[in-house]
Design a protein around this motif. Sequence first.
Motif, mmCIF file in Angstrom:
data_model
loop_
_atom_site.group_PDB
_atom_site.id
_atom_site.type_symbol
_atom_site.label_atom_id
_atom_site.label_comp_id
_atom_site.label_asym_id
_atom_site.label_seq_id
_atom_site.Cartn_x
_atom_site.Cartn_y
_atom_site.Cartn_z
ATOM 1 N N ARG A 13 3.858 16.134 -15.676
ATOM 2 C CA ARG A 13 3.853 16.528 -14.271
ATOM 3 C C ARG A 13 4.727 17.760 -14.046
ATOM 4 N NH1 ARG A 13 4.083 10.765 -13.402
ATOM 5 N NH2 ARG A 13 2.228 10.013 -12.323
ATOM 6 N N TRP A 44 -1.230 12.325 -13.450
ATOM 7 C CA TRP A 44 -1.660 12.797 -12.134
ATOM 8 C C TRP A 44 -3.068 12.334 -11.797
ATOM 9 C CZ3 TRP A 44 -0.234 15.441 -16.399
ATOM 10 C CH2 TRP A 44 -1.239 16.093 -17.129
ATOM 11 N N ASP A 47 -2.409 9.218 -10.040
ATOM 12 C CA ASP A 47 -1.832 9.555 -8.733
ATOM 13 C C ASP A 47 -2.942 9.824 -7.716
ATOM 14 O OD1 ASP A 47 0.678 9.343 -9.844
ATOM 15 O OD2 ASP A 47 0.954 11.503 -10.083
ATOM 16 N N ALA A 48 -3.994 10.509 -8.158
ATOM 17 C CA ALA A 48 -5.122 10.789 -7.268
ATOM 18 C C ALA A 48 -5.817 9.494 -6.851
ATOM 19 C CB ALA A 48 -6.106 11.733 -7.949
ATOM 20 N N ARG A 50 -4.328 6.533 -6.595
ATOM 21 C CA ARG A 50 -3.438 5.883 -5.627
ATOM 22 C C ARG A 50 -3.627 6.481 -4.231
ATOM 23 N NH1 ARG A 50 0.710 2.675 -7.693
ATOM 24 N NH2 ARG A 50 0.994 2.762 -9.966
ATOM 25 N N GLU A 51 -3.772 7.784 -4.170
ATOM 26 C CA GLU A 51 -3.976 8.438 -2.881
ATOM 27 C C GLU A 51 -5.316 8.033 -2.274
ATOM 28 O OE1 GLU A 51 -3.582 10.932 0.479
ATOM 29 O OE2 GLU A 51 -2.171 9.929 -0.879
ATOM 30 N N ALA A 52 -6.353 7.973 -3.094
ATOM 31 C CA ALA A 52 -7.656 7.530 -2.601
ATOM 32 C C ALA A 52 -7.595 6.083 -2.123
ATOM 33 C CB ALA A 52 -8.710 7.690 -3.696
ATOM 34 N N ASP A 53 -6.865 5.251 -2.844
ATOM 35 C CA ASP A 53 -6.712 3.856 -2.460
ATOM 36 C C ASP A 53 -5.981 3.748 -1.122
ATOM 37 O OD1 ASP A 53 -6.816 1.094 -2.639
ATOM 38 O OD2 ASP A 53 -5.059 0.953 -3.940
ATOM 39 N N ARG A 54 -4.938 4.559 -0.958
ATOM 40 C CA ARG A 54 -4.179 4.550 0.294
ATOM 41 C C ARG A 54 -5.055 4.977 1.472
ATOM 42 N NH1 ARG A 54 -1.902 7.822 3.729
ATOM 43 N NH2 ARG A 54 -2.608 9.679 2.580
ATOM 44 N N ARG A 55 -5.893 5.974 1.247
ATOM 45 C CA ARG A 55 -6.692 6.521 2.345
ATOM 46 C C ARG A 55 -7.894 5.646 2.697
ATOM 47 N NH1 ARG A 55 -8.272 12.403 0.610
ATOM 48 N NH2 ARG A 55 -9.430 12.245 2.587
ATOM 49 N N SER A 63 -10.205 0.364 -7.562
ATOM 50 C CA SER A 63 -9.064 1.230 -7.837
ATOM 51 C C SER A 63 -8.547 1.023 -9.256
ATOM 52 C CB SER A 63 -7.945 0.993 -6.817
ATOM 53 O OG SER A 63 -7.522 -0.353 -6.818
ATOM 54 N N TRP A 115 -2.375 -3.011 -8.923
ATOM 55 C CA TRP A 115 -1.422 -1.942 -9.240
ATOM 56 C C TRP A 115 -0.204 -2.484 -9.960
ATOM 57 C CZ3 TRP A 115 -2.917 2.732 -9.624
ATOM 58 C CH2 TRP A 115 -3.897 3.272 -8.778
#
Length: 212
Positions: A13, A44, A47-48, A50-55, A63, A115
């Motif tokens: 990263r 990363w 990480d993408a 996780r962001e998709a899961d959050r949104r 996920s 997760w």
Amino acid sequence: MLTVVKVGGGLGRGAGDDALRALCTALGALGERHPLLGVPGGAWFADAVREADRRFALPATTSHRMAVLGMEQLGWLLSELIPGAVRCAQPHADARGTTVLLPAGLALDELPASWQVTSDSIAAWVAGQAGADRLVLVKEVDGLFAQWPAHGDPIARMTVAELAQMRPAGVDEHLPTVLEGARFETWVISGRDPQRLVELLEHGATVGTRIA
């Protein structure tokens, strides 16, 4: 003596490119003397996810599968960065040189789709399936610490029961379950100094945390 090495994606990263390249160079050289099976982290790519899961509030199974595909992508990258590396789709005990596992096709039904299960637990599961003698979780930090943020020296040695009780930052919550009854030794070490991995493979010990 087969060693499963999980390469933490945090090493690549930001400004960590040089650290990841140096570790991969060391893995290529070590593979000439020791059979190594590399398991990629999510980096990363996860990480993408996780962001998709959050949104989008994805189902856990979706996920989880997407995160494993993120590991697959880092695996392809590692196989290009490690000199002489070959790829495989399934863990096996007769690995020679440095082999990078591409995990997308693994039957991971034994592990919860959560997760709480990351590449740490998957690498431990792989070590069991391959009949490995050692599992090394290569991280950005020197090992596991009693407190976080980390300061001072890492915990030198802990049992699986202590790992389950302490739940230290740096490894996933499901790891103690996978390690229960394991026949291989487990280490958590820093990948920012590749000499740590060299010391461990050549001499059997280094700075870091041994879980036994």
